[in-house]
Design a protein around this motif. Structure first.
Motif, PDB file in Angstrom:
ATOM      1  N   ALA A   1       0.829  -1.204   0.000  1.00  4.27           N
ATOM      2  CA  ALA A   1       0.000   0.000   0.000  1.00  4.27           C
ATOM      3  C   ALA A   1       0.865   1.256   0.000  1.00  4.27           C
ATOM      4  O   ALA A   1       1.872   1.327   0.701  1.00  4.27           O
ATOM      5  CB  ALA A   1      -0.920   0.018   1.211  1.00  4.27           C
ATOM      6  N   GLY A   2       0.474   2.234  -0.786  1.00  2.00           N
ATOM      7  CA  GLY A   2       1.201   3.494  -0.812  1.00  2.00           C
ATOM      8  C   GLY A   2       0.322   4.596  -1.370  1.00  2.00           C
ATOM      9  O   GLY A   2      -0.630   4.326  -2.092  1.00  2.00           O
ATOM     10  N   ILE A   3       0.631   5.828  -0.995  1.00  2.00           N
ATOM     11  CA  ILE A   3      -0.095   6.964  -1.571  1.00  2.00           C
ATOM     12  C   ILE A   3       0.888   7.936  -2.198  1.00  2.00           C
ATOM     13  O   ILE A   3       2.055   7.998  -1.824  1.00  2.00           O
ATOM     14  CB  ILE A   3      -0.982   7.692  -0.529  1.00  2.00           C
ATOM     15  CG1 ILE A   3      -0.165   8.128   0.703  1.00  2.00           C
ATOM     16  CG2 ILE A   3      -2.168   6.829  -0.129  1.00  2.00           C
ATOM     17  CD1 ILE A   3      -0.937   9.044   1.637  1.00  2.00           C
ATOM     18  N   LEU A   4       0.378   8.679  -3.152  1.00  2.00           N
ATOM     19  CA  LEU A   4       1.186   9.632  -3.917  1.00  2.00           C
ATOM     20  C   LEU A   4       0.377  10.905  -4.075  1.00  2.00           C
ATOM     21  O   LEU A   4      -0.818  10.847  -4.361  1.00  2.00           O
ATOM     22  CB  LEU A   4       1.468   9.011  -5.294  1.00  2.00           C
ATOM     23  CG  LEU A   4       2.079   9.897  -6.374  1.00  2.00           C
ATOM     24  CD1 LEU A   4       3.586   9.694  -6.397  1.00  2.00           C
ATOM     25  CD2 LEU A   4       1.530   9.525  -7.743  1.00  2.00           C
TER      26      LEU A   4
ATOM     27  N   SER B   1       9.512   1.627  -5.263  1.00  2.00           N
ATOM     28  CA  SER B   1       9.301   1.989  -6.662  1.00  2.00           C
ATOM     29  C   SER B   1      10.508   2.767  -7.155  1.00  2.00           C
ATOM     30  O   SER B   1      11.333   3.222  -6.358  1.00  2.00           O
ATOM     31  CB  SER B   1       8.047   2.848  -6.817  1.00  2.00           C
ATOM     32  OG  SER B   1       8.294   4.165  -6.384  1.00  2.00           O
ATOM     33  N   ILE B   2      10.586   2.930  -8.448  1.00  2.00           N
ATOM     34  CA  ILE B   2      11.714   3.655  -9.039  1.00  2.00           C
ATOM     35  C   ILE B   2      11.722   5.116  -8.566  1.00  2.00           C
ATOM     36  O   ILE B   2      12.749   5.782  -8.579  1.00  2.00           O
ATOM     37  CB  ILE B   2      11.690   3.552 -10.581  1.00  2.00           C
ATOM     38  CG1 ILE B   2      13.062   3.887 -11.158  1.00  2.00           C
ATOM     39  CG2 ILE B   2      10.584   4.405 -11.178  1.00  2.00           C
ATOM     40  CD1 ILE B   2      13.254   3.495 -12.596  1.00  2.00           C
ATOM     41  N   GLY B   3      10.549   5.581  -8.092  1.00  2.00           N
ATOM     42  CA  GLY B   3      10.452   6.937  -7.555  1.00  2.00           C
ATOM     43  C   GLY B   3      11.381   7.164  -6.369  1.00  2.00           C
ATOM     44  O   GLY B   3      11.734   8.292  -6.050  1.00  2.00           O
TER      45      GLY B   3
ATOM     46  N   GLY C   1      11.605  10.570 -14.265  1.00  2.00           N
ATOM     47  CA  GLY C   1      10.401  11.373 -14.480  1.00  2.00           C
ATOM     48  C   GLY C   1      10.274  12.641 -13.654  1.00  2.00           C
ATOM     49  O   GLY C   1       9.172  13.135 -13.452  1.00  2.00           O
ATOM     50  N   TRP C   2      11.383  13.183 -13.186  1.00  2.00           N
ATOM     51  CA  TRP C   2      11.321  14.386 -12.333  1.00  2.00           C
ATOM     52  C   TRP C   2      10.598  15.535 -13.038  1.00  2.00           C
ATOM     53  O   TRP C   2       9.826  16.264 -12.421  1.00  2.00           O
ATOM     54  CB  TRP C   2      12.734  14.799 -11.919  1.00  2.00           C
ATOM     55  CG  TRP C   2      12.786  16.034 -11.055  1.00  2.00           C
ATOM     56  CD1 TRP C   2      13.095  17.295 -11.445  1.00  2.00           C
ATOM     57  CD2 TRP C   2      12.495  16.121  -9.648  1.00  2.00           C
ATOM     58  NE1 TRP C   2      13.034  18.160 -10.384  1.00  2.00           N
ATOM     59  CE2 TRP C   2      12.657  17.471  -9.258  1.00  2.00           C
ATOM     60  CE3 TRP C   2      12.116  15.190  -8.679  1.00  2.00           C
ATOM     61  CZ2 TRP C   2      12.456  17.907  -7.950  1.00  2.00           C
ATOM     62  CZ3 TRP C   2      11.920  15.634  -7.370  1.00  2.00           C
ATOM     63  CH2 TRP C   2      12.084  16.975  -7.018  1.00  2.00           C
TER      64      TRP C   2
ATOM     65  N   ARG D   1       8.677  10.477  -3.221  1.00  2.00           N
ATOM     66  CA  ARG D   1      10.039  10.003  -3.516  1.00  2.00           C
ATOM     67  C   ARG D   1      10.837   9.802  -2.231  1.00  2.00           C
ATOM     68  O   ARG D   1      11.516   8.794  -2.069  1.00  2.00           O
ATOM     69  CB  ARG D   1      10.772  10.997  -4.437  1.00  2.00           C
ATOM     70  CG  ARG D   1      10.200  11.021  -5.854  1.00  2.00           C
ATOM     71  CD  ARG D   1      10.918  12.077  -6.698  1.00  2.00           C
ATOM     72  NE  ARG D   1      10.299  12.245  -8.003  1.00  2.00           N
ATOM     73  CZ  ARG D   1      10.627  11.536  -9.092  1.00  2.00           C
ATOM     74  NH1 ARG D   1      11.558  10.614  -9.017  1.00  2.00           N
ATOM     75  NH2 ARG D   1      10.020  11.748 -10.237  1.00  2.00           N
ATOM     76  N   CYS D   2      10.743  10.768  -1.319  1.00  2.00           N
ATOM     77  CA  CYS D   2      11.463  10.642  -0.045  1.00  2.00           C
ATOM     78  C   CYS D   2      10.962   9.435   0.746  1.00  2.00           C
ATOM     79  O   CYS D   2      11.752   8.716   1.342  1.00  2.00           O
ATOM     80  CB  CYS D   2      11.257  11.893   0.804  1.00  2.00           C
ATOM     81  SG  CYS D   2      12.054  13.382   0.149  1.00  2.00           S
ATOM     82  N   SER D   3       9.649   9.223   0.730  1.00  2.00           N
ATOM     83  CA  SER D   3       9.062   8.141   1.525  1.00  2.00           C
ATOM     84  C   SER D   3       9.462   6.771   1.012  1.00  2.00           C
ATOM     85  O   SER D   3       9.411   5.784   1.740  1.00  2.00           O
ATOM     86  CB  SER D   3       7.542   8.251   1.544  1.00  2.00           C
ATOM     87  OG  SER D   3       6.963   7.798   0.324  1.00  2.00           O
ATOM     88  N   LYS D   4       9.857   6.705  -0.266  1.00  2.00           N
ATOM     89  CA  LYS D   4      10.233   5.423  -0.866  1.00  2.00           C
ATOM     90  C   LYS D   4      11.752   5.210  -0.812  1.00  2.00           C
ATOM     91  O   LYS D   4      12.246   4.213  -1.277  1.00  2.00           O
ATOM     92  CB  LYS D   4       9.748   5.351  -2.313  1.00  2.00           C
ATOM     93  CG  LYS D   4       8.232   5.207  -2.452  1.00  2.00           C
ATOM     94  CD  LYS D   4       7.809   3.861  -1.966  1.00  2.00           C
ATOM     95  CE  LYS D   4       6.326   3.605  -2.090  1.00  2.00           C
ATOM     96  NZ  LYS D   4       5.951   2.283  -1.600  1.00  2.00           N
TER      97      LYS D   4
END
Length: 184
Positions: free
Chosen positions: A99-102, A161-163, A171-172, A181-184
């Motif tokens: 589970a993740g949110i963006l 993820s690649i993020g 994809g920046w 991105r930081c959370s991943k």
């Protein structure tokens, strides 16, 4: 497939209603010996976004859908109790934190509130899940030969993820989503 040699008696997937989570459940159902217990968790099992998961569960009695909000400790505790109830003395082999949110924020308009929300779900959530399900994972590991935790006995798998890549800023230009991105 890489999971072909794996004998999984039970597994739990967070964010199982769509994307990678749903794909994982579809994948394990196709294994030569599918798990006896597939715990599929999502925030709103009755909602529109869980329709495909509901359809799958109606065809496969080994899928148990459990409501779970990974940013909420009480929700995690309730889910762990439900899983333990179903397992009836046997442990959980595999916990897949998916589970993740963006949020589509740029670096300029990132806020403390958004960052806190995303970290709570994507980073703290998997930790709290691991803590809550550790007794069940240990129980599964004890039921297998050899010592310690391993994928053939019990494991926690955290999906990234690649993020989250430090070496490849994928994809920046399109999508900064700094907090994600930081959370991943």
């Amino acid at each position: 497939s890489s999971m072909a040699g794996l004998q999984v008696h039970s597994l739990l997937v967070t964010g199982a209603n769509r994307g990678i989570g749903l794909g994982l459940i579809q994948h394990v159902l196709r294994m030569p010996k599918p798990p006896q217990w597939i715990f599929a968790t999502c925030r709103d099992p009755k909602g529109q976004r869980a329709q495909e998961l509901q359809n799958l569960a109606s065809k496969h009695p080994n899928i148990i859908i459990i409501p779970l909000e990974v940013s909420n400790p009480a929700s995690i505790k309730a889910a762990a109790a439900k899983v333990e109830e179903h397992l009836g003395g046997s442990g959980l082999n595999l916990l897949i934190n998916n589970a993740g949110i963006l949020k589509l924020d740029t670096l300029d308009n990132e806020t403390l509130e958004v960052m806190r929300e995303i970290y709570t779900t994507n980073t703290v959530g998997p930790l709290l899940m691991g803590q809550a399900f550790l007794p069940l994972l240990k129980k599964a590991a004890q039921g297998s030969p050899g010592s310690g935790l391993s994928c053939s006995k019990a494991a926690i798998v955290n999906i990234s993820s690649i993020g989250g890549s430090i070496t490849f800023c994928f994809g920046w230009d399109l999508l900064q989503s700094t907090s994600y991105r930081c959370s991943k």
